[in-house]
Design an enzyme around this catalytic site. Structure first.
Site, PDB file in Angstrom:
ATOM      1  N   LEU A  95       0.851  -1.191   0.000  1.00  0.00           N
ATOM      2  CA  LEU A  95       0.000   0.000   0.000  1.00  0.00           C
ATOM      3  C   LEU A  95       0.884   1.236   0.000  1.00  0.00           C
ATOM      4  O   LEU A  95       1.655   1.463   0.936  1.00  0.00           O
ATOM      5  CB  LEU A  95      -0.894   0.032   1.237  1.00  0.00           C
ATOM      6  CG  LEU A  95      -1.943  -1.056   1.434  1.00  0.00           C
ATOM      7  CD1 LEU A  95      -1.311  -2.376   1.859  1.00  0.00           C
ATOM      8  CD2 LEU A  95      -2.954  -0.620   2.490  1.00  0.00           C
ATOM      9  N   GLY A 116       1.512   4.107   4.712  1.00  0.00           N
ATOM     10  CA  GLY A 116       2.352   3.324   3.828  1.00  0.00           C
ATOM     11  C   GLY A 116       2.646   1.986   4.484  1.00  0.00           C
ATOM     12  O   GLY A 116       3.187   1.948   5.587  1.00  0.00           O
ATOM     13  N   SER A 117       2.298   0.887   3.854  1.00  0.00           N
ATOM     14  CA  SER A 117       2.364  -0.374   4.572  1.00  0.00           C
ATOM     15  C   SER A 117       2.241  -1.558   3.620  1.00  0.00           C
ATOM     16  O   SER A 117       2.279  -1.398   2.401  1.00  0.00           O
ATOM     17  CB  SER A 117       1.238  -0.422   5.606  1.00  0.00           C
ATOM     18  OG  SER A 117       0.006  -0.089   4.984  1.00  0.00           O
ATOM     19  N   ARG A 118       2.058  -2.741   4.220  1.00  0.00           N
ATOM     20  CA  ARG A 118       1.917  -3.962   3.435  1.00  0.00           C
ATOM     21  C   ARG A 118       1.074  -4.954   4.214  1.00  0.00           C
ATOM     22  O   ARG A 118       1.079  -4.961   5.452  1.00  0.00           O
ATOM     23  CB  ARG A 118       3.317  -4.528   3.178  1.00  0.00           C
ATOM     24  CG  ARG A 118       3.343  -5.871   2.477  1.00  0.00           C
ATOM     25  CD  ARG A 118       4.774  -6.213   2.140  1.00  0.00           C
ATOM     26  NE  ARG A 118       5.077  -7.615   2.325  1.00  0.00           N
ATOM     27  CZ  ARG A 118       6.308  -8.097   2.343  1.00  0.00           C
ATOM     28  NH1 ARG A 118       7.340  -7.287   2.236  1.00  0.00           N
ATOM     29  NH2 ARG A 118       6.497  -9.395   2.492  1.00  0.00           N
TER      30      ARG A 118
END
Length: 255
Positions: A131, A219-221
């Site tokens: 993301l 901001g990530s996953r």
């Protein structure tokens, strides 16, 4: 629970439906315009209220000072965009495992799941969704079932698109036992500038396909670990739509 789009009222066998199925009714006139705006502009996740209200208040108080008002307004709008929470409609396909987030599919492979998931030490099919700060950042339940465990693990804040982020970064791991008797894992992973992972579910909760369960800032996953032998139906580089893109389909008789 995941919600259907608010596009009117579906009536089975309504007039105008040639096959006797459902048909969506719409408002007319000004009410229809308001309806279109509501359907086009997504709602905001409650976690975003402080991030929008603060700069918006500054913009109002400093409305006579453009050098303050303009950046404050821009920050409020940017925050509202980041925390947007659009309505999604999950597929009706039995056994479907859906994407837990919007973003780019960056990894489709097999990997040993993090120990905190409790899914064993053998490699399992894994699908990772990255993301960016421009993606919707709420997370969705990938399949209906019961939450077995939720574990938060402190860690580093490497760029979320690196493979090492699965094990080195701060994360929250949720294990779900499906109605087919098998278990999957979904892991929220902090990114380079992410400093907060929110998970609104705990062990013993019943979760439904596509419902919102968490959020990561900024901001990530999100990794999904599938049962052994499952064949992912997505490709690296594909854009995923949370709660709608099918990552894989579990056989109904898997139990």
């Amino acid at each position: 629970m995941a919600r259907r789009p608010k596009t009117g009222i579906d009536h089975a066998g309504a007039a105008g439906s040639a096959d006797g199925g459902a048909i969506t009714e719409h408002q007319t006139g000004l009410a229809h315009l308001v309806e279109l705006i509501r359907h086009t502009v997504p709602t905001m996740h409650p976690a975003g209220v402080p991030f929008v209200a603060g700069p918006a208040a500054v913009a109002v108080l400093a409305r006579r000072h453009r050098w303050i008002r303009t950046p404050a307004t821009a920050l409020a709008l940017a925050s509202a965009t980041f925390f947007r929470h659009p309505t999604r409609v999950p597929p009706t396909l039995v056994g479907a495992v859906v994407a837990p987030a919007d973003g780019e599919i960056t990894i489709v492979d097999e990997a040993v799941p993090p120990a905190d998931l409790g899914l064993g030490d053998l490699p399992l099919p894994r699908v990772s969704t990255f993301l960016s700060v421009f993606d919707v950042h709420v997370q969705r339940v990938p399949i209906t079932g019961d939450v077995v465990s939720v574990v938060h693990t402190p860690g580093a804040f490497l760029s979320a698109d690196l493979p090492a982020a699965s094990f080195d970064n701060e994360r929250t791991s949720m294990r779900i036992r499906t109605d087919f008797g098998v278990e999957i894992g979904v892991v929220q992973i902090a990114g380079l500038i992410a400093r907060r992972i929110v998970c609104h579910r705990s062990a013993g909760d019943r979760v439904a396909l596509g419902e919102t369960y968490g959020l990561i800032r900024f901001g990530s996953r999100v990794d999904v670990y599938l049962p052994a032998g499952t064949v992912p139906q997505v490709l690296v580089g594909q854009r995923a739509v949370g709660a709608e893109t099918v990552l894989a389909t579990l056989p109904v008789g898997s139990a």
